[in-house]
Design an enzyme around this catalytic site. Sequence first.
Site, PDB file in Angstrom:
ATOM      1  N   LYS A 259      40.333  17.920  -6.723  1.00 37.11           N
ATOM      2  CA  LYS A 259      39.122  17.253  -6.039  1.00 37.11           C
ATOM      3  C   LYS A 259      39.635  16.348  -4.789  1.00 37.11           C
ATOM      4  CE  LYS A 259      37.005  16.978 -10.338  1.00 37.11           C
ATOM      5  NZ  LYS A 259      36.693  16.624 -11.787  1.00 37.11           N
TER       6      LYS A 259
ATOM      7  N   GLN B 118      38.325  10.816 -14.107  1.00 34.54           N
ATOM      8  CA  GLN B 118      38.511  12.103 -14.850  1.00 34.54           C
ATOM      9  C   GLN B 118      38.430  11.761 -16.547  1.00 34.54           C
ATOM     10  OE1 GLN B 118      38.198  14.801 -13.326  1.00 34.54           O
ATOM     11  NE2 GLN B 118      38.725  16.344 -15.072  1.00 34.54           N
TER      12      GLN B 118
ATOM     13  N   ASP C   5      29.815  11.533 -10.226  1.00 32.84           N
ATOM     14  CA  ASP C   5      29.821  12.204 -11.276  1.00 32.84           C
ATOM     15  C   ASP C   5      28.271  12.524 -11.880  1.00 32.84           C
ATOM     16  OD1 ASP C   5      31.913  13.954 -12.015  1.00 32.84           O
ATOM     17  OD2 ASP C   5      33.185  11.967 -12.716  1.00 32.84           O
TER      18      ASP C   5
END
Length: 285
Positions: free
Chosen positions: A52, A96, A119
């Site tokens: 990412k 994460q 997200d």
Amino acid sequence: MSTIIDGKAIAAKLRAEIATEVKILKEKGIIPGLATVLVGEDPASEVYVRMKGNACQELGMHSVKHTLPATTTEAELLALVARLNSDPTIHGILVQLPLPKQINSDTILEAISPVKDVDGFHPYNVGRLMVGKPTFQPCTPYGVMVMLREAGVDLAGKEVVVVGRSNIVGKPVALMCLQQHATVTICHSKTRDLPAKVKGADVVIAAVGVPEMIKGEWIKEGAVVIDVGVNRIGEKKLVGDVEFAAASQRASAITPVPGGVGPMTITMLLYNTLEAAKKAGTGDR
Ligand code: GUN
């Protein structure tokens, strides 16, 4: 034989468009910035977070990686999230998952400012998705929708069967398909007669995380198959949730694993980060 929906190619096209927009924003003095947060040493999570960050830099975005020990407390992580929420160089925050068990994931996700929630996991943004309002769409289901669009699939009136009911993929992708006027069935481990459900589908979206669980013979002739599963078999081999070889004999279009949905997820994260930066630039947030 079916058409292969090439996630790598679609992702590359989209990334080129994002890079162009990043350049334009930079001329206005705004550099889209993503902060990634990894807690602990899960090797798969480490790989994802690294990918990412690298993808951000390739597109000219700013990226900051925070790596915290597995012993981090919830209060420590909340303090970092608060700092990132008020950092004007950061437009997107990605913590994460999964998190170590002493940390409540919901508490953390709810602490991320909804305007930086690239997200799309904050309940505010989940709620907006539910009622069909513009929001940050979670990256993997968003990627699935872009692939369907690029493959020219019009969902209106189609029977869509989603296999899997996770908050990250199954539930949001079902809502997104509903938003596009599909008739949606969500199947899960307690579903009776899964083969019959799949056999009735014009579009199958598999997101269960069980290697080749969806059998090729269940796929209706001409159906579209999107395989979100990434399952490691032994050291090297990756397979999806669908029996690819058999399913591709019947499907009109199908995504491969690897090279299908995978490359789209990070691309949509970059897209959401760009959108967050654009909104910050106009004060529209
Ligand atoms: N873990 C697995 N998938 C994801 C994702 O899309 N976002 C975050 N933050 N964690 C994940």
